[in-house]
Design an enzyme around this catalytic site. Structure first.
Site, mmCIF file in Angstrom:
data_model
loop_
_atom_site.group_PDB
_atom_site.id
_atom_site.type_symbol
_atom_site.label_atom_id
_atom_site.label_comp_id
_atom_site.label_asym_id
_atom_site.label_seq_id
_atom_site.Cartn_x
_atom_site.Cartn_y
_atom_site.Cartn_z
ATOM 1 N N ASP A 1 41.884 48.281 37.606
ATOM 2 C CA ASP A 1 42.456 47.045 37.087
ATOM 3 C C ASP A 1 43.562 47.432 36.103
ATOM 4 O O ASP A 1 43.761 48.598 35.764
ATOM 5 C CB ASP A 1 41.356 46.169 36.450
ATOM 6 C CG ASP A 1 41.771 44.702 36.400
ATOM 7 O OD1 ASP A 1 40.893 43.839 36.327
ATOM 8 O OD2 ASP A 1 42.997 44.425 36.454
HETATM 9 C C1 GLC Z 1 44.321 41.416 35.788
HETATM 10 C C2 GLC Z 1 43.012 41.044 36.408
HETATM 11 C C3 GLC Z 1 42.931 41.368 37.870
HETATM 12 C C4 GLC Z 1 44.303 41.248 38.500
HETATM 13 C C5 GLC Z 1 45.195 42.320 37.888
HETATM 14 C C6 GLC Z 1 46.624 42.268 38.440
HETATM 15 O O1 GLC Z 1 44.184 41.798 34.456
HETATM 16 O O2 GLC Z 1 41.812 41.493 35.784
HETATM 17 O O3 GLC Z 1 41.979 40.462 38.456
HETATM 18 O O4 GLC Z 1 44.221 41.421 39.906
HETATM 19 O O5 GLC Z 1 45.230 42.231 36.473
HETATM 20 O O6 GLC Z 1 47.249 41.082 38.029
#
Ligand code: GLC
Length: 743
Positions: A289
């Site tokens: 993430d």
């Molecule tokens: C965010 C989220 C994740 C998302 C990623 C890209 O912080 O936790 O669900 O896909 O970043 O935007």
């Protein structure tokens, strides 16, 4: 500069034609390398590490850092993927940079958070889950894939499959609610919708099961907080939807921000290797993430980003999202012997395999077709489907004296009050990708264009939160002149989703006071809810005549809500998550354990509160219809089930009302005595039946031993002989049951 891409392209396509192998194993049988391995052998260490980094284009920022050097990185082949870049024009521009400028011209992957639609926005996932229509949920993801792929995207960071039992957590809005089985079925449907049956097609995209794992168990419902669950709870509650996604063929996983029992998920080899790769046989790609590698320094398991990167790679991470840890430090870690080249090769192999499976090596621009973008994005057919799913997602929670539907042919006055009736942006919900507020149909528009004889008036009364009560007077004025009052209350879109936990999940601001003011007028009072989570609304539940749960329904919200209010659609939604009476009951979910002192009304020394019942305000699976349904008695073909003898179960359902309706018949079991404690109920099957007025139908289910299995004391997946209760009803509180034995 002669770019080796064309040489590589020839090499790969030649190889591709003679291997056809899908997985990235070295094909030793006929001594031919998989094309991905052939390419890997050409790459420098810088190019390999480049593939292991993804950065945002700056479109949607959801975390701390933003690199503005990504275009230069692309030219140098030091970046493998970009996210939040979309549209044919922009993705073509970036793909040309990669393919025509970098030494090997390896194509980029374009990812985006297409969570519940790309430009045609569907209900938020928790709302779509309330439809209990798996085919419709799959079709919604299919449409999202058609639109996003037409806009140049290859990969969505969805489905979010985190089971959530704590509505204080804002991200409960992004999943399928509290149940592991239902969450598993929804995960399968959404993966199949996004990926279709052939990833080489240019209208299919990679799906991503996230957030691995147990992110929904964040303590106190506070986002990013610590997760500390037993292996039993992990395996019985939080892992099943991820396993289901794997079995459905999901090609990527995203690691969670949280720690799990002391080890951050992004550095957790128990999750990423033992379970994901060894137990489940997953051969796709793992992305972190947003900066979750860097965050392992905050977690306190690494002193520096470089150490965190070594932890992540050693645990099984392939790609670093936005953190630039692999980008900045991995080569040094390799030189120091903290990581091995084989680990880097394996990570790059997983990444290149995704590009290969999409067919990007054969045609890096296959998703960059302007005509497709114009034809498919936000098409009329997609919006028609969005309205259908939005209708199915609406849950009727209360309807005293059949006050709804409104008499659409009567010349009656309806006062529509509250902060949301003309809010376009709130209809989008969180994570709305390329959805535009101005494209959303508001409730005001939906009601006015529905063609009823009703006379509508509108007044906000108050803001969603903060503000004052100075607009109450205008609301009171139109309400006092009306025959019906419709109150549209709840949360803004920003009060759920990521980084949006709430310690109090009641109506914010002055909304409760507004409702009490309207109640005093003694008119039929109907409440519509806009929310991304269950809300604690005990006063509304007791004092208003009707309550309609509408979540955030997306582009067609206003039309779908109007369809239900005016009786053009008979509400069929059922709750995928429990509504507590009070925040103090949380966590509260239907499949709790019995405890050694189960509730007894007249025994103080049993498991209960001094100040509130144990029961929820509305249970899992609950929802009303404009037509009543009558359940017959449960029939078993035989009163036992064995390894070789499945159990046929049937029940007659009758529509005893005056109009067609849809009922979601739910089957639960309870294992009365086992070697470990078992929940008081477990959903094991459900069927939706559409019945015309007066129609009766016999609904059949078949249970087998696999439906009775659980993890024993030694964490073996077993079934044990003994007595079971079998329940069938309209929600988790059903008491209609029979006994059977497993032998
Ligand atoms: C965010 C989220 C994740 C998302 C990623 C890209 O912080 O936790 O669900 O896909 O970043 O935007």
């Amino acid at each position: 500069m002669f770019n080796q891409f064309f040489f590589v392209l020839v090499l790969l396509s030649t190889m591709a034609s003679c291997t056809g192998a899908k997985s990235a194993q070295v094909v030793s049988a006929n001594h031919v390398l998989h094309p991905v391995d052939s390419l890997l052998n050409l790459m420098t260490i810088e190019e390999k590490i480049g593939q292991m980094s993804i950065f945002t284009s700056g479109g949607d920022i959801t975390g701390a850092t933003l690199r503005d050097t990504y275009k230069e990185d692309i030219r140098k082949g030091r970046i493998g993927a970009v996210f939040s870049a979309h549209s044919v024009r922009f993705t073509r521009q970036l793909q040309k940079l990669a393919v025509e400028n970098s030494r090997l011209g390896i194509p980029l992957l374009f990812g985006y958070d297409v969570i519940h639609g790309y430009k045609t926005i569907m209900p938020i996932p928790l709302g779509g889950a309330a439809s209990w229509d798996l085919a419709a949920i799959q079709q919604a993801s299919r449409i999202a894939a058609i639109e996003s792929s037409a806009a140049g995207l290859h990969w969505t960071f969805a489905p979010m499959v985190d089971v959530a039992r704590d509505p204080r957590w804002g991200r409960i809005s992004e999943g399928a609610g509290e149940d592991a089985l239902y969450g598993s079925l929804v995960a399968e449907a959404r993966v199949k919708g996004f990926q279709g049956s052939d990833l080489t097609q240019n209208n299919t995209i990679l799906a991503c099961a996230k957030h691995f794992a147990a992110y929904g168990a964040a303590q106190a419902g506070r986002d990013y907080h610590t997760v500390d669950v037993s292996e039993r709870t992990l395996r019985e509650v939080y892992l099943p939807p991820f396993k289901s996604a794997t079995e459905a063929g999901v090609r990527t996983f995203m690691t969670a921000f949280n720690e799990l029992d002391g080890v951050p998920a992004t550095g957790n080899s128990f999750l990423l290797k033992d379970i994901l790769r060894k137990e489940w046989g997953f051969d796709g790609m793992v992305v972190t993430d947003y900066t979750s590698i860097n965050e392992m320094v905050h977690h306190g398991v690494a002193a520096t980003d470089k150490e965190a990167g070594e932890l992540a790679l050693n645990a099984g991470v392939d790609m670093d999202m936005q953190g630039a840890v692999f980008y900045d430090h991995l080569q040094k870690s390799l030189t120091e012997g903290k990581v091995r080249i084989e680990q880097i090769n394996q990570a790059v192999r997983h990444i290149l395999l995704m590009k290969y499976e999409l067919g990007l090596f054969e045609d890096p621009f296959k998703y960059c077709n302007k005509k497709r973008e114009e034809q498919y994005v936000f098409s009329k057919e997609h919006r028609q489907f969005a309205r259908t799913l939005a209708q199915k997602s609406i849950v009727l929670l209360k309807n005293e004296k059949g006050i709804l539907p409104l008499p659409q042919n009567a010349k009656k006055k309806v006062a529509v009050i509250g902060p949301f009736f003309d809010s376009e942006k709130d209809m989008l919900g969180s994570w709305s990708a390329a959805g535009r507020a101005e494209d959303c149909v508001t409730l005001k528009q939906g009601l006015l264009q529905a063609g009823s004889a009703l006379e509508f008036s509108f007044a906000k009364g108050c803001a969603p939160y903060g503000g004052d009560q100075s607009n109450f007077a205008q609301a009171q004025k139109i309400a006092s002149q009306a025959d019906y009052i419709v109150l549209y209350l709840g949360e803004t879109r920003g009060m759920s989703g990521e980084a949006a936990s709430r310690s109090d999940i009641g109506l914010p601001g002055h909304q409760s006071a507004l409702a009490k003011m309207c109640k005093k007028l003694g008119k039929p009072l109907i409440v519509i809810l806009a929310n991304g989570r269950p809300l604690t609304i005990p006063w509304l539940a007791e004092h208003v005549d009707a309550i309609v749960e509408t979540w955030f329904l997306g582009t067609e919200a206003g039309n779908a809500i109007a369809d239900v209010l005016l009786g053009k659609y008979n509400p069929s939604g059922r709750l995928p998550v429990t509504f507590p009476r009070r925040v103090g009951q949380i966590p509260i979910f239907y499949n709790m354990k019995n405890t050694g002192r189960p509730y007894e009304a007249n025994n103080k020394f049993t498991s209960k509160y001094l100040d509130t019942p144990n029961t929820p305000l509305y249970p899992f699976g609950f929802g009303l219809s404009y037509t009543p349904f009558k359940y017959g008695s449960i029939k078993l073909k035989q009163p036992f089930l064995s390894k070789d003898m499945p159990l046929d179960v049937s029940i007659t359902i009758e529509n005893t009302g005056s109009q067609e309706g849809t009922e979601t018949v739910q089957l639960y079991i309870r294992d009365l005595v086992a070697s470990v404690t078992r929940p008081v109920k477990e959903l094991k099957a459900f069927q939706q039946v559409v019945l015309k007025k007066g129609e009766r139908k016999e609904v059949h289910f078949t249970l087998s031993e696999k439906d009775l299995m659980f993890f024993d004391k030694k964490m073996n997946w077993v079934v044990e002989p003994g007595e079971f209760e079998l329940f069938i009803g309209a929600n988790a509180q059903t008491s209609r049951k029979v006994l059977f034995t497993f032998r």
